[in-house]
Design a protein around this motif. Structure first.
Motif, mmCIF file in Angstrom:
data_model
loop_
_atom_site.group_PDB
_atom_site.id
_atom_site.type_symbol
_atom_site.label_atom_id
_atom_site.label_comp_id
_atom_site.label_asym_id
_atom_site.label_seq_id
_atom_site.Cartn_x
_atom_site.Cartn_y
_atom_site.Cartn_z
ATOM 1 N N SER A 380 45.556 -13.582 2.947
ATOM 2 C CA SER A 380 44.304 -12.937 2.863
ATOM 3 C C SER A 380 44.386 -11.526 3.801
ATOM 4 O O SER A 380 45.147 -11.699 4.729
ATOM 5 C CB SER A 380 43.152 -13.788 3.230
ATOM 6 N N GLU A 381 43.491 -10.743 3.548
ATOM 7 C CA GLU A 381 43.267 -9.657 4.124
ATOM 8 C C GLU A 381 42.956 -9.872 5.968
ATOM 9 O O GLU A 381 42.253 -10.835 6.277
ATOM 10 C CB GLU A 381 42.202 -8.655 3.804
ATOM 11 N N ASN A 382 43.314 -8.970 6.663
ATOM 12 C CA ASN A 382 43.374 -9.107 8.190
ATOM 13 C C ASN A 382 42.949 -7.897 8.551
ATOM 14 O O ASN A 382 43.216 -6.938 8.570
ATOM 15 C CB ASN A 382 44.633 -9.471 8.574
ATOM 16 N N VAL A 383 41.444 -8.268 9.405
ATOM 17 C CA VAL A 383 40.935 -7.103 9.895
ATOM 18 C C VAL A 383 40.512 -7.242 11.481
ATOM 19 O O VAL A 383 40.572 -8.510 12.145
ATOM 20 C CB VAL A 383 39.417 -6.853 9.328
ATOM 21 N N VAL A 384 40.195 -6.290 12.114
ATOM 22 C CA VAL A 384 39.575 -6.331 13.585
ATOM 23 C C VAL A 384 38.306 -5.996 13.359
ATOM 24 O O VAL A 384 37.762 -4.963 12.918
ATOM 25 C CB VAL A 384 40.406 -5.241 14.512
ATOM 26 N N GLN A 385 37.452 -6.636 14.197
ATOM 27 C CA GLN A 385 35.975 -6.197 14.347
ATOM 28 C C GLN A 385 35.481 -6.285 15.826
ATOM 29 O O GLN A 385 36.167 -7.125 16.521
ATOM 30 C CB GLN A 385 35.081 -7.288 13.585
ATOM 31 N N VAL A 386 34.338 -5.413 16.028
ATOM 32 C CA VAL A 386 34.011 -5.272 17.323
ATOM 33 C C VAL A 386 32.466 -5.477 17.414
ATOM 34 O O VAL A 386 31.768 -4.830 16.427
ATOM 35 C CB VAL A 386 34.325 -3.856 18.143
ATOM 36 N N PHE A 387 31.941 -6.363 18.275
ATOM 37 C CA PHE A 387 30.557 -6.849 18.219
ATOM 38 C C PHE A 387 29.856 -6.439 19.685
ATOM 39 O O PHE A 387 30.585 -6.747 20.584
ATOM 40 C CB PHE A 387 30.234 -8.110 17.839
ATOM 41 N N GLU A 388 28.658 -5.861 19.760
ATOM 42 C CA GLU A 388 28.113 -5.823 21.200
ATOM 43 C C GLU A 388 27.323 -7.064 21.295
ATOM 44 O O GLU A 388 26.264 -7.420 20.634
ATOM 45 C CB GLU A 388 27.061 -4.608 21.171
ATOM 46 N N ILE A 389 27.725 -8.097 22.278
ATOM 47 C CA ILE A 389 26.713 -9.058 22.711
ATOM 48 C C ILE A 389 26.148 -9.147 23.814
ATOM 49 O O ILE A 389 25.988 -10.282 24.370
ATOM 50 C CB ILE A 389 27.785 -10.395 22.378
ATOM 51 N N THR A 390 25.662 -8.018 24.252
ATOM 52 C CA THR A 390 25.151 -8.018 25.569
ATOM 53 C C THR A 390 23.725 -8.774 25.463
ATOM 54 O O THR A 390 23.416 -9.531 26.253
ATOM 55 C CB THR A 390 24.492 -6.385 25.682
ATOM 56 N N ASN A 391 23.140 -8.785 24.285
ATOM 57 C CA ASN A 391 22.141 -9.670 23.853
ATOM 58 C C ASN A 391 22.500 -10.545 23.091
ATOM 59 O O ASN A 391 22.668 -10.275 22.034
ATOM 60 C CB ASN A 391 20.789 -8.434 23.311
ATOM 61 N N THR A 392 22.585 -11.781 23.714
ATOM 62 C CA THR A 392 23.306 -12.820 22.879
ATOM 63 C C THR A 392 22.397 -13.403 21.672
ATOM 64 O O THR A 392 23.043 -13.943 20.844
ATOM 65 C CB THR A 392 23.524 -14.098 23.638
ATOM 66 N N GLY A 393 21.235 -13.037 21.643
ATOM 67 C CA GLY A 393 20.110 -13.367 20.456
ATOM 68 C C GLY A 393 20.726 -12.515 19.335
ATOM 69 O O GLY A 393 20.346 -13.279 18.177
ATOM 70 N N LEU A 394 21.220 -11.586 19.297
ATOM 71 C CA LEU A 394 22.024 -10.972 17.980
ATOM 72 C C LEU A 394 22.818 -11.699 17.365
ATOM 73 O O LEU A 394 23.274 -11.222 16.406
ATOM 74 C CB LEU A 394 22.513 -9.548 18.530
ATOM 75 N N MET A 395 23.432 -12.503 18.029
ATOM 76 C CA MET A 395 24.607 -13.292 17.359
ATOM 77 C C MET A 395 24.132 -14.182 16.414
ATOM 78 O O MET A 395 24.898 -14.481 15.257
ATOM 79 C CB MET A 395 25.518 -14.280 18.490
#
Length: 465
Positions: A380-395
């Motif tokens: 399967s395809e392999n990707v890199v992602q970046v998330f901002e989790i300063t506000n963990t509620g956005l998770m």
């Protein structure tokens, strides 16, 4: 009727604040309504967004008021064509009034007359501001292109100078971080060396895979002497689980002060850790701290752990994979857990089936999660992602939710190495610059052939806001 009244009131206020040339009824002896200017708003013609002053009023006499307005390479800000509106105290007015499209190439002066007739002068400066983050791809090279003789680039890490690749049961390679060009090749610390990580001081740390009774051994690399110093030897005969070292991480500077080593084995539910002080074990090698991670509910196929800090009450970041018979069953989960086992979970809709590795890092009070992911199948395809989790509620957000673009900041191009072993790494290195930071994100994935195994370097530029 309420809506109509609201807009009539708003129009009246704006008319008084911005465009009225009439003098208010100045009342002698008034001690209120003497601050005048309370806020400044800038907007772009044709764009409904409004951008407010960095600091709200009241303002000191002569104080410069800054308004940050977004700009980008794709949509550069035209500072010669901007709207400006202001908020004033009652019975105060702008003289001369402002209105229409204005040029903010240079700061503009504004004078407000208060209720007593006193004139207050400030300047308004528009500051073109890039987005908080910007991403670019620096290079991507297969093992064949890197000169690694096997497909097994199982341990990859980056520091301020090098990309390190620990080839499984092979050599220790050092490449230039910004180009991917080979700098030198060093003998590995021992046989069956497998993983690599970077400690808080930028030292490369490598570890041995406990296969065929090899034991879990962890070393720190000294670039000056091109040698490896043993930090931990958890022998198979002392109860080291089979395949321990499939994943390894460190927290702190492993040569100085308090630090930690973590090890994980597949088909297990335990997280193993050791504390060190000045590079010497505090926790006996054969008596690791063992945390049985009950929220996993059953043995995982793959797991990664990262300690947030060296403090005793540190949180942990944790990911584990349960395999199912179809893409709808199982998959990876990412958790943040506290010492009291309060858990915050990333919505599984945000990642592909397998999280091969992750890193969490902080930049000036903002917190980011970078993941190396692959889909259900080995190819399967392999990707890199970046998330901002300063506000963990956005998770909790899903890709289709409003505001998702403020949460997931980046998704890379994809590759499709045939990765039956589910081997992959992520590592980051930060450099401060005049405007913020450059964060180098290294992602590696093991393929079925040397021309499939790959290391990719991305740069995340963080702009101070």
């Amino acid at each position: 009727m309420k809506t109509i009244n609201k807009y009539l009131t708003l129009f009246s206020l704006m008319s008084v604040a911005l465009f009225s040339c009439e003098q208010p009824d100045l009342s002698e002896g008034r001690v209120d309504q003497v601050n005048g200017l309370l806020n400044v708003t800038i907007s772009i013609p044709g764009n409904p967004a409004e951008f407010y002053a960095v600091k709200k009023g009241p303002y000191q006499e002569g104080e410069e008021i800054q308004v940050k307005v977004p700009t980008s390479d794709d949509a550069p800000l035209d500072v010669t064509r901007l709207f400006c509106s202001v908020s004033l105290e009652h019975n105060c007015y702008v003289d001369p009034p402002i209105g229409g499209v204005l040029d903010f190439t240079e700061p503009r002066s504004i004078t407000v007359v208060d209720v007593q007739g006193t004139r207050h002068t400030n300047t308004i400066r528009v500051v073109p501001t890039p987005p908080k983050t910007r991403f670019s791809k620096l290079w991507s090279k297969t093992n064949l292109e890197l000169g690694i003789p096997s497909r097994e680039n199982t341990g990859c890490a980056v520091n301020d100078k090098y990309v390190a690749v620990q080839e499984l049961n092979g050599k220790f390679f050092l490449f230039d971080k910004k180009t991917g060009n080979l700098v030198k090749t060093v003998d590995a610390a021992s046989s069956w060396m497998m993983k690599a990580d970077t400690d808080a001081a930028g030292h490369f740390v490598t570890s041995r895979w406990n296969i065929y009774g090899a034991g879990f051994m962890v070393y720190v690399y000294d670039d000056e002497t091109e040698s490896h110093k043993l930090l931990l030897n958890y022998a198979a005969g002392d109860g080291c689980p089979e395949n321990m070292g499939y994943e390894m991480s460190v927290c702190g500077d492993v040569t100085k002060g308090k630090s930690f080593i973590y090890g994980i084995a597949p088909d297990n539910m335990n997280i193993y850790s050791w504390e060190l002080n000045d590079g010497v074990l505090v926790t006996p090698a054969n008596k690791p701290n063992v945390l049985r991670y009950g929220p996993a509910k059953k043995n995982w196929k793959l797991a990664q752990v990262q300690r947030a800090s060296i403090e005793d009450n540190s949180n942990h970041y944790f990911s584990f994979l349960h395999e199912g018979s179809s893409p709808e069953e199982g998959g990876s989960e990412f958790h943040i857990f506290t010492p009291d086992m309060d858990i915050t979970m990333l919505n599984k809709a945000n990642t592909m089936y397998k999280i091969l590795d992750f890193k969490v890092f902080d930049v000036e009070g903002d917190r980011f999660l970078v993941t190396n992911e692959q889909g259900y199948d080995a190819w399967s395809e392999n990707v890199v992602q970046v998330f901002e989790i300063t506000n963990t509620g956005l998770m909790e957000l899903k890709p289709e939710d409003d505001g998702y673009d403020k949460f997931r900041l980046f998704k890379s191009d994809s590759v499709s190495p045939c990765n039956y072993n589910k081997w992959g790494d992520v590592s980051i290195s930060m450099e401060e610059n005049a405007n913020g930071y450059d964060i180098y994100i290294l992602a590696s994935t093991v393929g079925f052939k040397t021309e499939e195994s790959v290391a990719r370097m991305y740069k995340m530029t963080y702009y101070r806001q």
